[in-house]
Design a protein around this motif. Structure first.
Motif, PDB file in Angstrom:
ATOM      1  N   SER A  67      53.830 -12.348  22.288  1.00 30.54           N
ATOM      2  CA  SER A  67      52.586 -11.741  21.796  1.00 30.54           C
ATOM      3  C   SER A  67      51.471 -11.966  22.804  1.00 30.54           C
ATOM      4  O   SER A  67      51.541 -12.849  23.660  1.00 30.54           O
ATOM      5  N   SER A  68      50.415 -11.167  22.680  1.00 30.57           N
ATOM      6  CA  SER A  68      49.278 -11.318  23.598  1.00 30.57           C
ATOM      7  C   SER A  68      48.617 -12.684  23.422  1.00 30.57           C
ATOM      8  O   SER A  68      48.093 -13.251  24.384  1.00 30.57           O
ATOM      9  N   THR A  69      48.690 -13.267  22.231  1.00 34.82           N
ATOM     10  CA  THR A  69      48.128 -14.596  21.998  1.00 34.82           C
ATOM     11  C   THR A  69      48.894 -15.653  22.796  1.00 34.82           C
ATOM     12  O   THR A  69      48.292 -16.511  23.447  1.00 34.82           O
ATOM     13  N   VAL A  70      50.214 -15.581  22.760  1.00 38.42           N
ATOM     14  CA  VAL A  70      51.037 -16.521  23.524  1.00 38.42           C
ATOM     15  C   VAL A  70      50.810 -16.306  25.014  1.00 38.42           C
ATOM     16  O   VAL A  70      50.666 -17.266  25.786  1.00 38.42           O
ATOM     17  N   ILE A  71      50.756 -15.043  25.427  1.00 42.63           N
ATOM     18  CA  ILE A  71      50.549 -14.725  26.841  1.00 42.63           C
ATOM     19  C   ILE A  71      49.223 -15.281  27.333  1.00 42.63           C
ATOM     20  O   ILE A  71      49.145 -15.827  28.433  1.00 42.63           O
ATOM     21  N   ALA A  72      48.186 -15.180  26.516  1.00 39.90           N
ATOM     22  CA  ALA A  72      46.875 -15.704  26.917  1.00 39.90           C
ATOM     23  C   ALA A  72      46.962 -17.199  27.220  1.00 39.90           C
ATOM     24  O   ALA A  72      46.300 -17.688  28.133  1.00 39.90           O
ATOM     25  N   GLY A  73      47.783 -17.923  26.490  1.00 36.61           N
ATOM     26  CA  GLY A  73      47.954 -19.344  26.747  1.00 36.61           C
ATOM     27  C   GLY A  73      48.787 -19.639  27.981  1.00 36.61           C
ATOM     28  O   GLY A  73      48.654 -20.704  28.585  1.00 36.61           O
ATOM     29  N   LEU A  74      49.635 -18.691  28.370  1.00 39.99           N
ATOM     30  CA  LEU A  74      50.508 -18.892  29.517  1.00 39.99           C
ATOM     31  C   LEU A  74      49.883 -18.478  30.846  1.00 39.99           C
ATOM     32  O   LEU A  74      50.217 -19.034  31.886  1.00 39.99           O
ATOM     33  N   LEU A  75      49.019 -17.496  30.811  1.00 40.40           N
ATOM     34  CA  LEU A  75      48.502 -16.928  32.053  1.00 40.40           C
ATOM     35  C   LEU A  75      47.895 -17.932  33.027  1.00 40.40           C
ATOM     36  O   LEU A  75      48.138 -17.811  34.223  1.00 40.40           O
ATOM     37  N   PRO A  76      47.143 -18.910  32.562  1.00 36.28           N
ATOM     38  CA  PRO A  76      46.583 -19.844  33.538  1.00 36.28           C
ATOM     39  C   PRO A  76      47.642 -20.582  34.347  1.00 36.28           C
ATOM     40  O   PRO A  76      47.401 -20.954  35.488  1.00 36.28           O
ATOM     41  N   GLY A  77      48.825 -20.761  33.812  1.00 31.89           N
ATOM     42  CA  GLY A  77      49.869 -21.471  34.523  1.00 31.89           C
ATOM     43  C   GLY A  77      50.900 -20.561  35.172  1.00 31.89           C
ATOM     44  O   GLY A  77      51.865 -21.034  35.737  1.00 31.89           O
ATOM     45  N   LEU A  78      50.692 -19.250  35.073  1.00 34.33           N
ATOM     46  CA  LEU A  78      51.649 -18.301  35.635  1.00 34.33           C
ATOM     47  C   LEU A  78      51.563 -18.306  37.152  1.00 34.33           C
ATOM     48  O   LEU A  78      50.505 -18.064  37.721  1.00 34.33           O
ATOM     49  N   PRO A  79      52.661 -18.596  37.834  1.00 30.73           N
ATOM     50  CA  PRO A  79      52.611 -18.638  39.299  1.00 30.73           C
ATOM     51  C   PRO A  79      52.558 -17.235  39.902  1.00 30.73           C
ATOM     52  O   PRO A  79      53.055 -16.281  39.314  1.00 30.73           O
ATOM     53  N   ALA A  80      51.951 -17.125  41.058  1.00 29.56           N
ATOM     54  CA  ALA A  80      51.946 -15.877  41.806  1.00 29.56           C
ATOM     55  C   ALA A  80      53.329 -15.695  42.423  1.00 29.56           C
ATOM     56  O   ALA A  80      54.081 -16.665  42.564  1.00 29.56           O
ATOM     57  N   PRO A  81      53.696 -14.459  42.791  1.00 27.50           N
ATOM     58  CA  PRO A  81      55.009 -14.249  43.417  1.00 27.50           C
ATOM     59  C   PRO A  81      55.178 -15.142  44.643  1.00 27.50           C
ATOM     60  O   PRO A  81      54.293 -15.248  45.477  1.00 27.50           O
ATOM     61  N   GLY A  82      56.309 -15.817  44.721  1.00 32.17           N
ATOM     62  CA  GLY A  82      56.602 -16.703  45.831  1.00 32.17           C
ATOM     63  C   GLY A  82      55.935 -18.064  45.738  1.00 32.17           C
ATOM     64  O   GLY A  82      56.063 -18.900  46.617  1.00 32.17           O
ATOM     65  N   GLU A  83      55.229 -18.302  44.664  1.00 36.80           N
ATOM     66  CA  GLU A  83      54.502 -19.561  44.476  1.00 36.80           C
ATOM     67  C   GLU A  83      55.077 -20.294  43.274  1.00 36.80           C
ATOM     68  O   GLU A  83      55.439 -19.687  42.286  1.00 36.80           O
ATOM     69  N   ARG A  84      55.176 -21.585  43.349  1.00 42.57           N
ATOM     70  CA  ARG A  84      55.704 -22.374  42.229  1.00 42.57           C
ATOM     71  C   ARG A  84      54.650 -23.379  41.805  1.00 42.57           C
ATOM     72  O   ARG A  84      54.156 -24.151  42.615  1.00 42.57           O
ATOM     73  N   ARG A  85      54.300 -23.357  40.537  1.00 45.32           N
ATOM     74  CA  ARG A  85      53.347 -24.321  39.983  1.00 45.32           C
ATOM     75  C   ARG A  85      54.045 -25.116  38.893  1.00 45.32           C
ATOM     76  O   ARG A  85      55.001 -24.652  38.304  1.00 45.32           O
ATOM     77  N   PRO A  86      53.510 -26.275  38.570  1.00 45.20           N
ATOM     78  CA  PRO A  86      54.074 -27.012  37.436  1.00 45.20           C
ATOM     79  C   PRO A  86      53.902 -26.208  36.153  1.00 45.20           C
ATOM     80  O   PRO A  86      52.954 -25.448  36.010  1.00 45.20           O
ATOM     81  N   GLY A  87      54.818 -26.373  35.242  1.00 47.64           N
ATOM     82  CA  GLY A  87      54.765 -25.650  33.980  1.00 47.64           C
ATOM     83  C   GLY A  87      53.731 -26.225  33.037  1.00 47.64           C
ATOM     84  O   GLY A  87      53.046 -27.204  33.343  1.00 47.64           O
ATOM     85  N   PRO A  88      53.603 -25.629  31.866  1.00 44.40           N
ATOM     86  CA  PRO A  88      52.626 -26.091  30.879  1.00 44.40           C
ATOM     87  C   PRO A  88      52.981 -27.477  30.355  1.00 44.40           C
ATOM     88  O   PRO A  88      54.145 -27.832  30.269  1.00 44.40           O
ATOM     89  N   THR A  89      51.960 -28.234  30.010  1.00 41.85           N
ATOM     90  CA  THR A  89      52.201 -29.592  29.523  1.00 41.85           C
ATOM     91  C   THR A  89      51.806 -29.770  28.059  1.00 41.85           C
ATOM     92  O   THR A  89      52.089 -30.802  27.477  1.00 41.85           O
ATOM     93  N   CYS A  90      51.186 -28.784  27.473  1.00 42.09           N
ATOM     94  CA  CYS A  90      50.773 -28.863  26.072  1.00 42.09           C
ATOM     95  C   CYS A  90      52.019 -28.832  25.179  1.00 42.09           C
ATOM     96  O   CYS A  90      52.802 -27.882  25.241  1.00 42.09           O
ATOM     97  N   PRO A  91      52.246 -29.863  24.346  1.00 46.43           N
ATOM     98  CA  PRO A  91      53.458 -29.900  23.504  1.00 46.43           C
ATOM     99  C   PRO A  91      53.582 -28.691  22.577  1.00 46.43           C
ATOM    100  O   PRO A  91      54.675 -28.178  22.381  1.00 46.43           O
ATOM    101  N   GLU A  92      52.466 -28.223  22.018  1.00 47.66           N
ATOM    102  CA  GLU A  92      52.525 -27.070  21.118  1.00 47.66           C
ATOM    103  C   GLU A  92      52.965 -25.820  21.874  1.00 47.66           C
ATOM    104  O   GLU A  92      53.752 -25.016  21.375  1.00 47.66           O
ATOM    105  N   LEU A  93      52.437 -25.652  23.085  1.00 48.04           N
ATOM    106  CA  LEU A  93      52.801 -24.495  23.891  1.00 48.04           C
ATOM    107  C   LEU A  93      54.273 -24.570  24.286  1.00 48.04           C
ATOM    108  O   LEU A  93      55.000 -23.584  24.216  1.00 48.04           O
ATOM    109  N   LEU A  94      54.721 -25.756  24.657  1.00 50.22           N
ATOM    110  CA  LEU A  94      56.131 -25.924  25.021  1.00 50.22           C
ATOM    111  C   LEU A  94      57.045 -25.620  23.839  1.00 50.22           C
ATOM    112  O   LEU A  94      58.091 -24.983  23.997  1.00 50.22           O
ATOM    113  N   ALA A  95      56.660 -26.054  22.651  1.00 45.37           N
ATOM    114  CA  ALA A  95      57.459 -25.773  21.452  1.00 45.37           C
ATOM    115  C   ALA A  95      57.486 -24.268  21.185  1.00 45.37           C
ATOM    116  O   ALA A  95      58.541 -23.710  20.841  1.00 45.37           O
TER     117      ALA A  95
END
Length: 139
Positions: A58-86
């Motif tokens: 959903s767009s709500t879930v996506i809004a929470g993911l976008l800040p941690g979304l890596p750019a192509p060819g780039e790797r960032r650490p994943g989300p750390t919020c337990p609720e988001l991970l669940a």
């Protein structure tokens, strides 16, 4: 770039881009004239949004993911919020279930197609089909 250019480069309608903005998924700069101004990062963001929407998020879930979304060819650490991970784990399980159902349906279709040899096609019309009805007798 303006919204029409972003739409052309991403293959997404201007209406969808405005919707993404309403949902907080895009935050374009505004010119003094009021026109939206997008950057290269917005092209990547729109591609990320489309990928996640296609996955059924959903767009709500996506809004929470976008800040941690890596750019192509780039790797960032994943989300750390337990609720988001669940939530992500639940989405992953849902997608895996859908894939499993689709694979089962595909196997069934393959079995059906493999069982019917070309010469064994069913040619008997159904009783309710127009060609199966008897033509009226002419006197």
């Amino acid at each position: 770039m303006r919204i029409g250019e972003l739409a052309r480069r991403t293959g997404v309608s201007t209406r969808a881009l405005r919707y993404y903005e309403e949902q907080g998924l895009l935050s374009p700069e505004r010119r003094p004239s009021g026109y939206r101004e997008y950057g290269e990062h917005d092209v990547r963001t729109v591609h990320g949004i489309r990928t996640l929407l296609a996955a059924g998020l959903s767009s709500t879930v996506i809004a929470g993911l976008l800040p941690g979304l890596p750019a192509p060819g780039e790797r960032r650490p994943g989300p750390t919020c337990p609720e988001l991970l669940a939530g992500l784990a639940a989405e992953d399980a849902r997608i895996a279930g859908t894939i499993s159902e689709l694979e089962s349906a595909r196997r069934l279709l393959g079995d059906i197609m493999a069982a019917a040899a070309p010469g064994e096609l069913i040619t008997t019309p159904r009783p309710d089909a127009p060609s199966a009805r008897k033509a009226p007798r002419r006197s």
